[in-house]
Design a protein around this motif. Structure first.
Motif, PDB file in Angstrom:
ATOM      1  N   LEU A 144      -8.572   7.553   0.594  1.00 22.16           N
ATOM      2  CA  LEU A 144      -7.815   8.485  -0.035  1.00 22.16           C
ATOM      3  C   LEU A 144      -7.008   8.353  -1.219  1.00 22.16           C
ATOM      4  O   LEU A 144      -6.881   9.097  -2.267  1.00 22.16           O
ATOM      5  CB  LEU A 144      -6.821   9.219   1.137  1.00 22.16           C
ATOM      6  CG  LEU A 144      -7.432   9.988   2.276  1.00 22.16           C
ATOM      7  CD1 LEU A 144      -6.384  10.316   3.332  1.00 22.16           C
ATOM      8  CD2 LEU A 144      -8.320  11.015   1.745  1.00 22.16           C
ATOM      9  N   TYR A 145      -6.726   6.840  -1.284  1.00 22.47           N
ATOM     10  CA  TYR A 145      -6.056   6.409  -2.440  1.00 22.47           C
ATOM     11  C   TYR A 145      -6.897   6.289  -3.696  1.00 22.47           C
ATOM     12  O   TYR A 145      -6.735   6.661  -4.860  1.00 22.47           O
ATOM     13  CB  TYR A 145      -5.166   5.042  -2.051  1.00 22.47           C
ATOM     14  CG  TYR A 145      -4.655   4.272  -3.319  1.00 22.47           C
ATOM     15  CD1 TYR A 145      -3.358   4.768  -3.881  1.00 22.47           C
ATOM     16  CD2 TYR A 145      -5.412   3.406  -4.226  1.00 22.47           C
ATOM     17  CE1 TYR A 145      -2.791   4.121  -4.775  1.00 22.47           C
ATOM     18  CE2 TYR A 145      -4.570   2.644  -5.085  1.00 22.47           C
ATOM     19  CZ  TYR A 145      -3.485   3.105  -5.570  1.00 22.47           C
ATOM     20  OH  TYR A 145      -2.859   2.568  -6.738  1.00 22.47           O
ATOM     21  N   ARG A 146      -7.855   5.804  -3.434  1.00 18.55           N
ATOM     22  CA  ARG A 146      -8.970   5.648  -4.644  1.00 18.55           C
ATOM     23  C   ARG A 146      -9.341   7.141  -4.892  1.00 18.55           C
ATOM     24  O   ARG A 146      -9.493   7.374  -6.141  1.00 18.55           O
ATOM     25  CB  ARG A 146     -10.104   4.912  -3.926  1.00 18.55           C
ATOM     26  CG  ARG A 146     -10.076   3.564  -3.844  1.00 18.55           C
ATOM     27  CD  ARG A 146     -11.346   2.556  -3.569  1.00 18.55           C
ATOM     28  NE  ARG A 146     -11.911   3.141  -2.604  1.00 18.55           N
ATOM     29  CZ  ARG A 146     -12.186   2.564  -1.448  1.00 18.55           C
ATOM     30  NH1 ARG A 146     -11.042   1.772  -1.034  1.00 18.55           N
ATOM     31  NH2 ARG A 146     -12.495   3.235  -0.362  1.00 18.55           N
TER      32      ARG A 146
ATOM     33  N   LEU B 114       0.691  -1.409  -0.022  1.00 16.63           N
ATOM     34  CA  LEU B 114      -0.110  -0.074  -0.004  1.00 16.63           C
ATOM     35  C   LEU B 114       0.969   1.111  -0.075  1.00 16.63           C
ATOM     36  O   LEU B 114       0.704   2.211  -0.600  1.00 16.63           O
ATOM     37  CB  LEU B 114      -0.738  -0.108   1.157  1.00 16.63           C
ATOM     38  CG  LEU B 114      -1.777   1.136   1.437  1.00 16.63           C
ATOM     39  CD1 LEU B 114      -3.037   1.331   0.140  1.00 16.63           C
ATOM     40  CD2 LEU B 114      -2.820   0.900   2.510  1.00 16.63           C
ATOM     41  N   GLN B 115       2.001   1.317   0.746  1.00 15.26           N
ATOM     42  CA  GLN B 115       2.948   2.405   0.726  1.00 15.26           C
ATOM     43  C   GLN B 115       3.546   2.690  -0.599  1.00 15.26           C
ATOM     44  O   GLN B 115       3.332   3.789  -0.935  1.00 15.26           O
ATOM     45  CB  GLN B 115       3.881   2.067   1.645  1.00 15.26           C
ATOM     46  CG  GLN B 115       3.587   2.294   3.216  1.00 15.26           C
ATOM     47  CD  GLN B 115       4.630   1.783   4.188  1.00 15.26           C
ATOM     48  OE1 GLN B 115       5.136   1.072   4.029  1.00 15.26           O
ATOM     49  NE2 GLN B 115       4.636   2.709   5.194  1.00 15.26           N
ATOM     50  N   LYS B 116       3.735   1.869  -1.229  1.00 16.87           N
ATOM     51  CA  LYS B 116       4.442   1.691  -2.380  1.00 16.87           C
ATOM     52  C   LYS B 116       3.250   2.320  -3.663  1.00 16.87           C
ATOM     53  O   LYS B 116       3.800   3.069  -4.461  1.00 16.87           O
ATOM     54  CB  LYS B 116       4.886   0.301  -3.153  1.00 16.87           C
ATOM     55  CG  LYS B 116       6.253  -0.238  -2.495  1.00 16.87           C
ATOM     56  CD  LYS B 116       6.644  -1.571  -2.948  1.00 16.87           C
ATOM     57  CE  LYS B 116       7.916  -2.099  -2.164  1.00 16.87           C
ATOM     58  NZ  LYS B 116       7.965  -3.357  -2.530  1.00 16.87           N
ATOM     59  N   GLN B 117       2.127   1.845  -3.379  1.00 17.82           N
ATOM     60  CA  GLN B 117       0.995   2.240  -4.177  1.00 17.82           C
ATOM     61  C   GLN B 117       0.977   3.845  -3.928  1.00 17.82           C
ATOM     62  O   GLN B 117       0.662   4.610  -5.064  1.00 17.82           O
ATOM     63  CB  GLN B 117      -0.332   1.636  -4.038  1.00 17.82           C
ATOM     64  CG  GLN B 117      -0.115   0.305  -4.624  1.00 17.82           C
ATOM     65  CD  GLN B 117      -1.366  -0.606  -4.129  1.00 17.82           C
ATOM     66  OE1 GLN B 117      -2.155  -0.467  -3.061  1.00 17.82           O
ATOM     67  NE2 GLN B 117      -2.072  -1.387  -4.864  1.00 17.82           N
ATOM     68  N   VAL B 118       0.794   4.303  -2.926  1.00 17.05           N
ATOM     69  CA  VAL B 118       0.668   5.858  -2.535  1.00 17.05           C
ATOM     70  C   VAL B 118       1.826   6.609  -2.977  1.00 17.05           C
ATOM     71  O   VAL B 118       1.447   7.731  -3.516  1.00 17.05           O
ATOM     72  CB  VAL B 118       0.560   5.909  -1.024  1.00 17.05           C
ATOM     73  CG1 VAL B 118       0.589   7.384  -0.699  1.00 17.05           C
ATOM     74  CG2 VAL B 118      -0.799   5.275  -0.394  1.00 17.05           C
TER      75      VAL B 118
ATOM     76  N   HIS C  42      -2.185  14.808   4.936  1.00 11.70           N
ATOM     77  CA  HIS C  42      -2.681  13.343   5.275  1.00 11.70           C
ATOM     78  C   HIS C  42      -1.354  12.548   5.742  1.00 11.70           C
ATOM     79  O   HIS C  42      -1.462  11.458   5.964  1.00 11.70           O
ATOM     80  CB  HIS C  42      -3.512  12.695   4.107  1.00 11.70           C
ATOM     81  CG  HIS C  42      -4.738  13.502   3.941  1.00 11.70           C
ATOM     82  ND1 HIS C  42      -5.845  13.302   5.018  1.00 11.70           N
ATOM     83  CD2 HIS C  42      -5.221  14.148   2.985  1.00 11.70           C
ATOM     84  CE1 HIS C  42      -6.688  14.325   4.389  1.00 11.70           C
ATOM     85  NE2 HIS C  42      -6.458  14.528   3.255  1.00 11.70           N
ATOM     86  N   ALA C  43      -0.404  13.114   5.730  1.00 12.93           N
ATOM     87  CA  ALA C  43       1.058  12.447   5.806  1.00 12.93           C
ATOM     88  C   ALA C  43       1.205  11.852   7.365  1.00 12.93           C
ATOM     89  O   ALA C  43       1.683  11.116   7.648  1.00 12.93           O
ATOM     90  CB  ALA C  43       2.094  13.209   5.833  1.00 12.93           C
TER      91      ALA C  43
ATOM     92  N   VAL D  38      -1.332  18.970  -5.177  1.00 13.16           N
ATOM     93  CA  VAL D  38      -0.925  17.497  -4.727  1.00 13.16           C
ATOM     94  C   VAL D  38      -0.142  17.603  -3.582  1.00 13.16           C
ATOM     95  O   VAL D  38      -0.366  16.750  -2.836  1.00 13.16           O
ATOM     96  CB  VAL D  38      -0.301  17.040  -6.086  1.00 13.16           C
ATOM     97  CG1 VAL D  38       0.332  15.754  -5.575  1.00 13.16           C
ATOM     98  CG2 VAL D  38      -1.286  16.892  -7.138  1.00 13.16           C
ATOM     99  N   ARG D  39       0.824  18.529  -3.316  1.00  9.58           N
ATOM    100  CA  ARG D  39       1.894  18.413  -2.528  1.00  9.58           C
ATOM    101  C   ARG D  39       1.178  18.590  -1.057  1.00  9.58           C
ATOM    102  O   ARG D  39       1.434  18.041   0.018  1.00  9.58           O
ATOM    103  CB  ARG D  39       3.143  19.418  -2.488  1.00  9.58           C
ATOM    104  CG  ARG D  39       4.008  18.929  -3.470  1.00  9.58           C
ATOM    105  CD  ARG D  39       5.407  19.770  -3.376  1.00  9.58           C
ATOM    106  NE  ARG D  39       6.239  19.264  -4.266  1.00  9.58           N
ATOM    107  CZ  ARG D  39       6.338  19.742  -5.917  1.00  9.58           C
ATOM    108  NH1 ARG D  39       5.824  20.457  -6.029  1.00  9.58           N
ATOM    109  NH2 ARG D  39       7.320  18.881  -6.509  1.00  9.58           N
ATOM    110  N   ALA D  40       0.080  19.525  -1.090  1.00 14.58           N
ATOM    111  CA  ALA D  40      -0.502  20.133   0.188  1.00 14.58           C
ATOM    112  C   ALA D  40      -1.455  19.044   0.525  1.00 14.58           C
ATOM    113  O   ALA D  40      -1.581  18.745   1.686  1.00 14.58           O
ATOM    114  CB  ALA D  40      -1.215  21.367  -0.190  1.00 14.58           C
ATOM    115  N   GLU D  41      -2.248  18.266  -0.497  1.00 16.16           N
ATOM    116  CA  GLU D  41      -3.014  17.256  -0.111  1.00 16.16           C
ATOM    117  C   GLU D  41      -2.226  16.168   0.749  1.00 16.16           C
ATOM    118  O   GLU D  41      -2.688  15.603   1.603  1.00 16.16           O
ATOM    119  CB  GLU D  41      -3.814  16.690  -1.356  1.00 16.16           C
ATOM    120  CG  GLU D  41      -4.815  17.491  -1.478  1.00 16.16           C
ATOM    121  CD  GLU D  41      -6.244  17.119  -0.904  1.00 16.16           C
ATOM    122  OE1 GLU D  41      -6.453  16.066  -0.499  1.00 16.16           O
ATOM    123  OE2 GLU D  41      -6.997  18.221  -0.709  1.00 16.16           O
TER     124      GLU D  41
END
Length: 115
Positions: free
Chosen positions: A53-55, A7-11, A39-40, A32-35
């Motif tokens: 969030l990934y979807r 999942l981390q690799k996908q994100v 959520h980091a 994109v960076r802000a989003e």
């Protein structure tokens, strides 16, 4: 250094793809960076939220790649200059939906003067 989960690799892949797709579109890279920064701090154990969030990010990537998107920004509802928060007969606007003169039961809103 520990290995990343699937999942981390996908994100991370989604992050790179979104940055590439947003190149040349005003506001896209910053958005994109802000989003992702926002959520980091999610805990790794919150898998359902991360997958959601990934979807959502995948859908945004499809929109950016579709060719119809010329820029990327945030939708915010500007407050009217005469609008006062917490005034008589008004309900707080949490921004979750369109303003509707009917309450959640479908009945028209009754104003203090009875009209």
């Amino acid at each position: 250094m520990s290995r990343h989960s699937r999942l981390q690799k996908q994100v991370l892949s989604l992050y790179r793809d979104l940055l590439r797709a947003g190149r040349g579109k005003p506001g896209a890279e910053a958005r994109v960076r802000a989003e992702f920064r926002q959520h980091a701090g999610l805990p790794r154990s919150d898998v359902l939220r991360i997958e959601y969030l990934y979807r959502r990010g995948r859908r945004q990537l499809q929109l950016l790649r579709s060719g119809h998107a010329t820029a990327m920004g945030a939708f915010v509802r500007p407050r009217a200059p005469t609008e006062e928060p917490g005034g008589l007969g008004s309900q707080p606007d949490d921004g979750d939906g369109p303003r509707n003169p009917q309450d959640s039961t479908g009945a028209p809103e009754t104003l203090p003067n009875g009209r």
